[in-house]
Enzyme design. Sequence first.
Site, PDB file in Angstrom:
ATOM      1  N   HIS A 147       0.840  -1.205   0.000  1.00  0.00           N
ATOM      2  CA  HIS A 147       0.000   0.000   0.000  1.00  0.00           C
ATOM      3  C   HIS A 147       0.876   1.257   0.000  1.00  0.00           C
ATOM      4  O   HIS A 147       0.636   2.195  -0.781  1.00  0.00           O
ATOM      5  CB  HIS A 147      -0.908  -0.022   1.231  1.00  0.00           C
ATOM      6  CG  HIS A 147      -1.657   1.248   1.475  1.00  0.00           C
ATOM      7  ND1 HIS A 147      -2.960   1.454   1.052  1.00  0.00           N
ATOM      8  CD2 HIS A 147      -1.293   2.397   2.111  1.00  0.00           C
ATOM      9  CE1 HIS A 147      -3.355   2.656   1.409  1.00  0.00           C
ATOM     10  NE2 HIS A 147      -2.362   3.253   2.056  1.00  0.00           N
ATOM     11  N   GLU A 148       1.885   1.272   0.861  1.00  0.00           N
ATOM     12  CA  GLU A 148       2.761   2.447   0.942  1.00  0.00           C
ATOM     13  C   GLU A 148       3.598   2.604  -0.328  1.00  0.00           C
ATOM     14  O   GLU A 148       3.806   3.725  -0.809  1.00  0.00           O
ATOM     15  CB  GLU A 148       3.669   2.345   2.177  1.00  0.00           C
ATOM     16  CG  GLU A 148       2.935   2.275   3.503  1.00  0.00           C
ATOM     17  CD  GLU A 148       1.982   3.438   3.725  1.00  0.00           C
ATOM     18  OE1 GLU A 148       2.219   4.525   3.169  1.00  0.00           O
ATOM     19  OE2 GLU A 148       0.987   3.249   4.453  1.00  0.00           O
ATOM     20  N   HIS A 151       1.555   4.344  -2.818  1.00  0.00           N
ATOM     21  CA  HIS A 151       1.570   5.802  -2.663  1.00  0.00           C
ATOM     22  C   HIS A 151       2.780   6.403  -3.377  1.00  0.00           C
ATOM     23  O   HIS A 151       2.667   7.413  -4.084  1.00  0.00           O
ATOM     24  CB  HIS A 151       1.633   6.181  -1.181  1.00  0.00           C
ATOM     25  CG  HIS A 151       0.302   6.197  -0.492  1.00  0.00           C
ATOM     26  ND1 HIS A 151      -0.782   6.906  -0.979  1.00  0.00           N
ATOM     27  CD2 HIS A 151      -0.114   5.617   0.667  1.00  0.00           C
ATOM     28  CE1 HIS A 151      -1.806   6.746  -0.151  1.00  0.00           C
ATOM     29  NE2 HIS A 151      -1.434   5.963   0.845  1.00  0.00           N
ATOM     30  N   GLU A 224      -6.178   7.186  -1.106  1.00  0.00           N
ATOM     31  CA  GLU A 224      -6.103   5.974  -0.288  1.00  0.00           C
ATOM     32  C   GLU A 224      -6.713   4.783  -1.025  1.00  0.00           C
ATOM     33  O   GLU A 224      -6.188   3.669  -0.964  1.00  0.00           O
ATOM     34  CB  GLU A 224      -6.801   6.187   1.052  1.00  0.00           C
ATOM     35  CG  GLU A 224      -6.046   7.074   2.022  1.00  0.00           C
ATOM     36  CD  GLU A 224      -4.654   6.565   2.323  1.00  0.00           C
ATOM     37  OE1 GLU A 224      -4.490   5.338   2.498  1.00  0.00           O
ATOM     38  OE2 GLU A 224      -3.717   7.389   2.367  1.00  0.00           O
TER      39      GLU A 224
END
EC number: 3.4.24.-
Length: 295
Positions: A147-148, A151, A224
């Site tokens: 997930h990071e 980003h 997100e």
Amino acid sequence: MMRILLFVATNLAVVLVASITLSLFGFNGFMAANGVDLNLSSLLVFCAVFGFAGSLVSLFISKWMAKMTTGTQIISQPRTRHEQWLLQTVEELSREAGIKMPEVGIFPAYEANAFATGWNRNDALVAVSQGLLERFSPDEVRAVLAHEIGHVANGDMVTLALVQGVVNTFVMFFARIIGNFVDKVIFKNEEGQGIAYYVATIVAELILGILASMIVMWFSRRREFRADEAGAQLAGTAAMIGALQRLRVEQGLPVHMPDTMKAFGINGGLKHGLAGLLMSHPPLEDRIEALRQRG
């Protein structure tokens, strides 16, 4: 860098259009007729310079600030098998996402959280909390890391800073127009800028700032969902859903991450109603449902 240039060009275009639109609607003439001599084009440029300055400076020092405010310890030489696994996992995910290996760190916090920051997708920092490493399974930690990395690969830190710069510009611009209007038109001040200008400008900046924050946080919530999708692509949908479900179980725990970093964490807390409009993260239930619908 291309993303920054495109956003700056877009902002300048919006500034130009706004200036022309106000002139076409006779705003300059109305203000001049009431004793207000404003050069809207110059005011817009002034506000754009200062509106972007803060957000861009924050972006360029974001890694340093993150390390200082969270106490993140960078893993340069792994000392344990957990640190070795963490480095190898981030390296693998970064390679799959097509970005350079970011710095990897651990910050001392009991809550399960993680964040990514940095001014460039190839010069980033990814950090996880000690609590996340201790209580989450390897698959769940890998999904959080994915997930990071999502980003970083999406350039979210840069985009969010530039969106903030755009709204800063217009908050400053319209607050000063309101301040001049109140001072010159309502209070009929003819000598410089009176106290009414400063009071009205401050009040307008506070009100417009709240509205602008809603816009920025709306964008943050959208990113997100995109990072969850990227995490699902890198680590698998089931693993990403599992990590979010585990975060939901721990949602009652206090989040000790500094306010300046909460927008960059995977777990942003929980609020409903009007307060939800100022949240950087959508509800975990919505994120889980979005991944389930994605399949």
